[in-house]
Design a protein around this motif. Structure first.
Motif, short mmCIF file in Angstrom:
data_model
loop_
_atom_site.label_atom_id
_atom_site.label_comp_id
_atom_site.label_asym_id
_atom_site.label_seq_id
_atom_site.Cartn_x
_atom_site.Cartn_y
_atom_site.Cartn_z
N LEU A 190 51.12 62.18 24.44
CA LEU A 190 49.74 62.24 23.75
C LEU A 190 49.21 63.45 23.62
CD1 LEU A 190 48.43 58.83 24.84
CD2 LEU A 190 48.93 59.35 22.63
N LEU A 191 49.28 64.30 24.59
CA LEU A 191 48.60 65.65 24.53
C LEU A 191 49.14 66.67 23.73
CD1 LEU A 191 47.36 66.00 28.32
CD2 LEU A 191 45.77 65.68 26.37
N VAL A 192 50.60 66.45 23.84
CA VAL A 192 51.46 67.32 22.72
C VAL A 192 51.10 66.99 21.26
CG1 VAL A 192 53.83 67.82 22.20
CG2 VAL A 192 53.28 67.66 24.82
N ALA A 193 51.22 65.71 21.17
CA ALA A 193 50.93 65.38 19.81
C ALA A 193 49.51 65.72 19.40
CB ALA A 193 50.78 63.70 19.63
N LEU A 194 48.40 65.64 20.17
CA LEU A 194 47.19 66.19 19.76
C LEU A 194 47.21 67.79 19.56
CD1 LEU A 194 44.90 64.05 22.16
CD2 LEU A 194 45.15 63.80 19.55
N GLU A 195 47.92 68.41 20.50
CA GLU A 195 48.12 70.01 20.17
C GLU A 195 48.71 70.17 18.68
OE1 GLU A 195 48.08 73.93 20.90
OE2 GLU A 195 46.98 72.28 21.86
N ALA A 196 49.94 69.34 18.45
CA ALA A 196 50.45 69.53 17.13
C ALA A 196 49.19 69.43 15.92
CB ALA A 196 51.57 68.35 16.84
N VAL A 197 48.65 68.37 16.05
CA VAL A 197 47.76 68.05 14.92
C VAL A 197 46.64 69.36 15.12
CG1 VAL A 197 45.63 66.76 14.02
CG2 VAL A 197 47.90 65.58 15.19
N ASP A 198 46.22 69.74 16.09
CA ASP A 198 45.27 71.14 16.35
C ASP A 198 46.02 72.10 15.56
OD1 ASP A 198 42.81 72.33 17.02
OD2 ASP A 198 44.27 73.40 18.60
N ARG A 199 47.26 72.52 15.76
CA ARG A 199 47.94 73.71 15.18
C ARG A 199 48.11 73.44 13.78
NH1 ARG A 199 51.57 76.68 18.88
NH2 ARG A 199 51.01 76.38 20.91
N ALA A 200 48.41 72.13 13.23
CA ALA A 200 48.51 71.92 12.01
C ALA A 200 47.10 71.96 11.14
CB ALA A 200 49.02 70.54 11.72
N THR A 201 46.06 71.65 11.71
CA THR A 201 44.94 72.22 11.16
C THR A 201 44.55 73.75 10.93
OG1 THR A 201 43.65 71.86 13.16
CG2 THR A 201 43.79 69.71 11.83
N LEU A 202 44.82 74.21 12.09
CA LEU A 202 44.62 75.77 11.94
C LEU A 202 45.61 76.20 10.84
CD1 LEU A 202 43.70 78.51 13.12
CD2 LEU A 202 45.51 78.30 14.68
N THR A 203 46.83 75.69 10.59
CA THR A 203 47.72 76.19 9.68
C THR A 203 46.97 75.89 8.19
OG1 THR A 203 49.55 75.85 11.03
CG2 THR A 203 49.97 76.15 8.83
N VAL A 204 46.51 74.81 8.11
CA VAL A 204 45.75 74.45 6.91
C VAL A 204 44.63 75.42 6.52
CG1 VAL A 204 44.33 72.77 5.71
CG2 VAL A 204 46.36 72.28 6.66
N TRP A 205 43.92 76.00 7.66
CA TRP A 205 42.60 76.86 7.48
C TRP A 205 43.47 78.13 7.09
CZ3 TRP A 205 41.32 81.24 10.31
CH2 TRP A 205 40.35 81.61 9.81
N LEU A 206 44.53 78.60 7.65
CA LEU A 206 44.96 80.08 7.53
C LEU A 206 45.57 79.78 5.94
CD1 LEU A 206 46.73 80.68 10.71
CD2 LEU A 206 44.75 82.00 9.88
N ALA A 207 46.23 78.77 5.63
CA ALA A 207 46.71 78.54 4.29
C ALA A 207 45.76 78.92 3.26
CB ALA A 207 47.60 77.52 4.09
N ASP A 208 44.40 78.18 3.35
CA ASP A 208 43.35 78.32 2.50
C ASP A 208 42.87 79.85 2.61
OD1 ASP A 208 41.35 77.15 0.91
OD2 ASP A 208 39.81 77.68 2.42
N ILE A 209 42.98 80.42 3.62
CA ILE A 209 42.16 81.85 3.46
C ILE A 209 43.16 82.61 2.78
CG2 ILE A 209 41.98 83.93 4.92
CD1 ILE A 209 39.53 81.65 5.29
N SER A 210 44.42 82.39 3.04
CA SER A 210 45.69 83.22 2.38
C SER A 210 45.75 83.04 0.92
CB SER A 210 46.91 82.92 3.03
OG SER A 210 48.06 83.50 2.60
N ALA A 211 45.47 81.98 0.59
CA ALA A 211 45.41 81.72 -0.97
C ALA A 211 44.24 82.20 -1.59
CB ALA A 211 45.28 79.99 -1.28
#
Length: 122
Positions: free
Chosen positions: A94-115
């Motif tokens: 469960l903690l690893v899955a939550l960490e994966a979601v956290d990383r995915a949301t950071l990736t979305v943020w970075l993608a938005d900035i990069s775009a």
């Protein structure tokens, strides 16, 4: 907690532009952080027999420390019952899955900035 609460679904259905999507992803990231922290504190309390609030500040572990030091196992410690090992591994998953979601949301943020500006410092 209301298990019939579809707040996230309702909010997601109303998004109609990139700005609203950014806000939605930021809200998801904040919720995930709260879940990670709460679950790690609850797990630490259950494993140590002392609640987070009753644990002296210098003995409190972060959610990463709880995960890596107390829950995640590549080898089951000698003498640990299978039911305890499964319980710990489930909490770790469960903690690893939550960490994966956290990383995915950071990736979305970075993608938005990069775009918007690919050469902007992250």
């Amino acid at each position: 907690m209301d298990l019939d609460d579809d707040t996230w679904i309702e909010q997601g259905q109303k998004i109609s532009n990139a700005s609203e999507l950014r806000e939605y992803v930021a809200a998801i990231r904040a919720e995930v952080h709260h879940m990670q922290t709460g679950l790690a504190r609850a797990a630490a309390g259950a494993l140590n027999g002392r609640s987070w609030l009753d644990t002296p500040g210098d003995e409190r572990a972060s959610h990463g420390d709880v995960l890596h030091e107390q829950l995640d196992m590549t080898v089951t410690p000698a003498g640990m019952a299978a039911k305890d090992a499964v319980y710990r591994q489930s909490l770790a998953a469960l903690l690893v899955a939550l960490e994966a979601v956290d990383r995915a949301t950071l990736t979305v943020w970075l993608a938005d900035i990069s775009a918007k500006d690919p050469n902007r410092p992250a």
